[in-house]
Write an enzyme that holds these catalytic residues in place. Structure first.
Site, PDB file in Angstrom:
ATOM      1  CE  LYS A   1      -4.412   1.009   0.085  1.00 13.00           C
ATOM      2  NZ  LYS A   1      -5.566   0.201  -0.385  1.00 13.00           N
TER       3      LYS A   1
ATOM      4  CG  ASP B   1      -7.331   3.373  -0.994  1.00  6.65           C
ATOM      5  OD1 ASP B   1      -7.762   2.221  -0.926  1.00  6.65           O
ATOM      6  OD2 ASP B   1      -7.507   4.196  -0.077  1.00  6.65           O
TER       7      ASP B   1
END
Ligand code: NDP
Ligand code: 2IT
Length: 448
Positions: free
Chosen positions: A128, A168
């Site tokens: 991430k 995201d």
């Protein structure tokens, strides 16, 4: 609290070493609690220090991102990429641009991504990244310059067989395009190094829709198998109005549900006739406006200031699709009081631990994020396959693969929960099913 001595020791050690990272610790504790029955039966995990290794990322980089605004003023933000675990595939996970981004947020997201990606059944490791950059109110040129600067550092850490970022919060098709352009410029390589690309340069059809659609495919299967019911005819509340929420709205409506409310970070709208997909899409995806504007376009709808109040609306199904910890115990109590039958998480960790426990104690069907929102990254995995083959599948082909993947995730999670004596508990089931493959791969690959 944790019963198993090994899990307890590793958790306490993780707290001591990351005491300021509350979201990360929250995510670790949830996984550890779920794994108790499994770890008790697998002493090899302790012998090989699997849990200690899982909670410490392979590596995490932080870097300065310097960029110039349209007035020539120079700004400095902080960039992150955590490469958490690559036991079953290249690191994979989105990039978040939001002022709240810090090491704890990136690590909680990266940690969850390990198990989510494993659940997809595709060969994807966990990662991430992101930045505390705030895209709100910035011009396209400013977004481009920020993305170029961000990628100028990130590019040395990623690659199509190494680490493949995607979107995201705050990172959608526009940002992925600028990031991809800069990667290509610096490396002179046209590879599938990012997913969520435009369909004219290697993006997969249905990736934009995938997380929201997948959430509804999962919810439909859960209702069918656990309650002999379906989304049709249900009243639904969706928080957020970004990528996940918009396509959850579209699929929920297609399945015959009625979405009566949606929100953004400022407030929520209520439309008892069913929220209009085209209006929301135009307003939030195209114009990047505020949801309050909806009431000027749809007669009979109303706007309420403040986003938390959305959970006070009576509904059959609640789909939190905005951000972490947006639904707490008080919200859960209200939802249960108003007769909610199912909650499925489109966002990552949107419900607090207390809220999850309350839903489960009150027999509300609860679909945890790792399982329910895995459709986005699963379709990213399908984009990687298409890039490797240098081909592009039809929308319907990708959509059908996505639907099958979501059905499989539900079935595997349900079966894993049953196997360990927690029938019906999809939190336990998803965590165990996701963990099993990763831990077995780590054992097989030897120490590192
Ligand atoms: P977007 O940026 O497209 O939309 C985010 C939405 O959530 C917006 O409506 C935003 O409101 C709202 N929001 C964001 N932060 C907050 C906050 N702190 N408080 C209240 N509202 C907030 O993001 P996505 O739709 O892509 O992501 C939403 C969630 O889904 C995140 O948790 C993400 O991690 C998760 N997710 C995303 C996937 C994807 O493929 N995109 C895949 C799996 C999970 P506003 O417009 O006012 O900022
Ligand atoms: O949380 C997530 O799963 C995502 N933001 C999607 C990640 C991806 O690589 O598609």
């Amino acid at each position: 609290m944790l019963q198993n001595a090994y899990l307890k020791r590793v958790y306490e050690d993780t707290v001591a070493r990351n005491s300021d990272q509350k979201e990360f610790l929250q995510a670790v504790l949830e996984v550890f609690e779920s794994l108790e029955p499994y770890v008790a039966q697998h002493p090899e995990l302790e012998a090989h220090a699997i849990m200690e290794r899982l909670v410490e990322p392979d590596r995490m980089v932080t870097f300065r991102v310097t960029w110039e605004d349209d007035n020539g003023k120079i700004h400095v933000n902080r960039g992150y990429r955590v490469q958490f675990n690559s036991a079953i595939g290249p690191y994979k996970g989105g990039l978040r641009f939001h002022p709240s981004v810090n090491a704890s947020i990136i690590k909680f997201l990266g940690f969850e991504q390990i198990f989510k990606n494993s659940l997809t059944s595709l060969p994807l490791g966990g990662g991430k990244g992101g930045s505390d950059f705030d895209p709100k109110g910035k011009s396209d040129a400013e977004i481009m310059r920020f993305c170029q600067s961000f990628m100028t550092e990130l590019q040395r850490h990623i690659g199509s067989n190494c680490d493949v970022p995607a979107g995201d919060i705050g990172v959608g098709g526009r940002e992925i395009g600028y990031l991809f352009g800069q990667y290509k410029r610096l490396n002179n390589r046209f590879t599938g190094v990012l997913t969520g690309k435009g369909v004219m340069f290697g993006g997969s059809l249905a990736r934009t829709e995938a997380t929201g659609y997948g959430l509804l495919y999962f919810t439909e299967e859960m209702l069918k198998c656990m309650k002999n019911d379906s989304v049709a005819g249900k009243t639904i509340v969706i928080s957020g109005s970004g990528n996940v929420a918009i396509y959850a709205l579209e699929k929920a409506t297609q399945l015959g549900g009625k979405v009566i409310a949606m929100s953004d970070s400022k407030g929520y709208i209520v439309d008892e006739n069913g929220v209009n997909f085209q209006v929301i899409k135009q307003l939030k995806e195209v114009e990047r406006g505020r949801i309050s504007e909806y009431v000027n376009r749809v007669p009979g709808s109303r706007y309420v200031e403040g986003c938390r109040g959305i959970w006070s609306l009576p509904c059959d199904i609640a789909l939190p699709c905005a951000t972490q910890n947006e639904l707490d115990l008080a919200d859960a109590e209200l939802l249960v009081k108003n007769g909610v039958m199912a909650v499925a998480e489109g966002a990552n960790m949107p419900s607090t631990a207390e809220a999850v426990a309350y839903f489960q104690e009150h027999n509300v069907l609860f679909a945890p994020a790792k399982a329910a929102n895995a459709g986005g990254v699963a379709t990213s995995g399908l984009e990687m396959s298409q890039n490797s083959m240098r081909s592009q599948w039809e929308f319907s082909e990708v959509d059908e693969k996505l639907r099958q993947i979501m059905i499989n995730i539900f079935r595997e999670s349900e079966a894993a929960a049953k196997d360990c004596g927690h029938e019906g508990n999809l939190v336990v089931g998803a965590n165990i099913a996701g963990f099993k493959k990763v831990s077995e791969a780590m054992l097989a690959e030897g120490l590192y």
